[in-house]
Design a protein around this motif. Sequence first.
Motif, short mmCIF file in Angstrom:
data_model
loop_
_atom_site.label_atom_id
_atom_site.label_comp_id
_atom_site.label_asym_id
_atom_site.label_seq_id
_atom_site.Cartn_x
_atom_site.Cartn_y
_atom_site.Cartn_z
N HIS A 98 0.81 -1.22 0.00
CA HIS A 98 0.00 0.00 0.00
C HIS A 98 0.84 1.27 0.00
CE1 HIS A 98 -3.95 -1.77 0.26
NE2 HIS A 98 -3.48 -2.63 1.14
N ASN A 99 2.00 1.27 0.65
CA ASN A 99 2.82 2.47 0.68
C ASN A 99 3.30 2.87 -0.71
OD1 ASN A 99 2.46 2.74 3.39
ND2 ASN A 99 4.46 1.94 3.96
N GLN A 100 3.46 1.91 -1.60
CA GLN A 100 3.85 2.22 -2.97
C GLN A 100 2.73 2.95 -3.71
OE1 GLN A 100 4.99 -1.67 -4.33
NE2 GLN A 100 7.00 -1.53 -3.36
N LEU A 101 1.49 2.79 -3.24
CA LEU A 101 0.33 3.48 -3.81
C LEU A 101 0.10 4.85 -3.17
CD1 LEU A 101 -2.17 0.50 -4.04
CD2 LEU A 101 -1.16 1.75 -5.95
N GLY A 102 0.92 5.20 -2.20
CA GLY A 102 0.75 6.47 -1.49
C GLY A 102 0.16 6.29 -0.10
N GLY A 103 0.01 5.05 0.33
CA GLY A 103 -0.58 4.76 1.64
C GLY A 103 -1.92 4.05 1.48
N PRO A 104 -2.44 3.44 2.55
CA PRO A 104 -3.65 2.63 2.45
C PRO A 104 -4.93 3.42 2.18
CG PRO A 104 -2.92 2.76 4.72
CD PRO A 104 -1.86 3.42 3.89
N THR A 105 -4.87 4.75 2.29
CA THR A 105 -6.08 5.54 2.02
C THR A 105 -5.89 6.49 0.84
OG1 THR A 105 -5.42 7.23 3.62
CG2 THR A 105 -6.84 5.44 4.43
N ALA A 106 -4.81 6.33 0.08
CA ALA A 106 -4.56 7.20 -1.07
C ALA A 106 -5.58 6.93 -2.17
CB ALA A 106 -3.15 6.96 -1.61
N PRO A 107 -6.11 7.99 -2.78
CA PRO A 107 -7.07 7.81 -3.87
C PRO A 107 -6.43 7.17 -5.10
CG PRO A 107 -7.13 10.07 -3.03
CD PRO A 107 -5.94 9.40 -2.42
N LEU A 108 -7.21 6.33 -5.78
CA LEU A 108 -6.82 5.72 -7.05
C LEU A 108 -7.90 6.05 -8.06
CD1 LEU A 108 -5.82 2.16 -5.77
CD2 LEU A 108 -4.29 4.03 -6.37
N LYS A 109 -7.50 6.60 -9.20
CA LYS A 109 -8.47 6.95 -10.22
C LYS A 109 -8.13 6.20 -11.50
CE LYS A 109 -10.92 10.85 -12.15
NZ LYS A 109 -11.07 12.30 -12.17
N PHE A 110 -9.07 5.40 -11.99
CA PHE A 110 -8.88 4.57 -13.18
C PHE A 110 -9.61 5.21 -14.35
CE2 PHE A 110 -8.24 1.79 -9.64
CZ PHE A 110 -7.35 0.82 -10.06
N GLU A 111 -8.86 5.54 -15.42
CA GLU A 111 -9.44 6.14 -16.61
C GLU A 111 -8.84 5.49 -17.85
OE1 GLU A 111 -8.70 10.33 -16.51
OE2 GLU A 111 -9.64 10.57 -14.56
N GLY A 112 -9.66 5.18 -18.81
CA GLY A 112 -9.16 4.77 -20.12
C GLY A 112 -8.52 3.41 -20.21
N GLY A 113 -8.90 2.47 -19.40
CA GLY A 113 -8.42 1.10 -19.54
C GLY A 113 -7.14 0.77 -18.81
N ALA A 114 -6.66 1.62 -17.93
CA ALA A 114 -5.44 1.34 -17.18
C ALA A 114 -5.66 0.18 -16.21
CB ALA A 114 -4.99 2.59 -16.43
N THR A 115 -4.58 -0.48 -15.82
CA THR A 115 -4.65 -1.68 -15.00
C THR A 115 -3.79 -1.55 -13.75
OG1 THR A 115 -4.93 -3.01 -16.99
CG2 THR A 115 -4.27 -4.18 -15.02
N LEU A 116 -4.31 -2.02 -12.64
CA LEU A 116 -3.55 -2.13 -11.39
C LEU A 116 -3.15 -3.59 -11.21
CD1 LEU A 116 -2.55 -0.99 -8.65
CD2 LEU A 116 -4.79 -1.62 -7.73
N HIS A 117 -1.87 -3.81 -10.92
CA HIS A 117 -1.38 -5.17 -10.65
C HIS A 117 -0.85 -5.22 -9.22
CE1 HIS A 117 1.88 -8.44 -11.41
NE2 HIS A 117 0.83 -8.93 -10.79
N PRO A 118 -1.68 -5.71 -8.28
CA PRO A 118 -1.20 -5.89 -6.90
C PRO A 118 -0.36 -7.17 -6.82
CG PRO A 118 -3.54 -6.43 -7.04
CD PRO A 118 -3.10 -6.01 -8.41
N ILE A 119 0.95 -7.02 -6.91
CA ILE A 119 1.87 -8.16 -7.01
C ILE A 119 1.75 -9.05 -5.78
CG2 ILE A 119 4.32 -8.81 -7.13
CD1 ILE A 119 4.76 -6.11 -8.59
N GLY A 120 1.64 -10.34 -6.03
CA GLY A 120 1.60 -11.32 -4.95
C GLY A 120 0.30 -11.33 -4.17
N GLY A 121 -0.70 -10.62 -4.65
CA GLY A 121 -2.00 -10.64 -3.99
C GLY A 121 -2.07 -9.89 -2.67
N PHE A 122 -1.17 -8.89 -2.45
CA PHE A 122 -1.19 -8.17 -1.18
C PHE A 122 -2.51 -7.42 -0.99
CE2 PHE A 122 -0.11 -4.51 -3.73
CZ PHE A 122 -0.64 -3.44 -3.04
#
Length: 173
Positions: A98-122
């Motif tokens: 989660h820290n690589q995403l900016g922390g566990p409460t950091a906003p994530l905005k998905f636009e235009g077909g982008a993909t999130l890959h949470p490596i190892g299922g964390f």
Amino acid sequence: GGEFERYRAAVMSANGSGTHTFSGAFVVDSTDARVQANSSTIVISSNITEGPTVTPGTGVLTLDGDFAGFVDLTGDNTGIGTGGIRLIGGVQLNVSNHNQLGGPTAPLKFEGGATLHPIGGFMTTFGTHPINATSFSGGINVDAGQQFTIDQALGRPLDDATDPVGSIGKRGT
């Protein structure tokens, strides 16, 4: 002037140019700090922080690219601020905590077909990350043997034939 249409990113990798690693200071000093990976990989291994010229909490790291573009964030990016990460185009963001995403409460905005890959299922749900649920357009790349549960409504009702409703895609098994 005029070059913005040609170069829409602060950092851009050329098509098929391999892997590029940034290990020094990486500062988001904009409400749209763009990194674009086109048919290549950009690794940001340093800690991403918010710069001094934006209002605290408004810095946004925008990750863009084609469907063969990857961005790996490997540093502790909790200093990015509450603006979060915006995924556009076909880029895939690879993270392992989660820290690589900016922390566990950091906003994530998905636009235009982008993909999130949470490596190892964390990550098995979006948890406390606010997302753009009503306009979500993207996907989750789930590693083999892992799972990711969408526990909220994504997209919105179709208003008319020209109104996009958002979409979700899944990569992996």
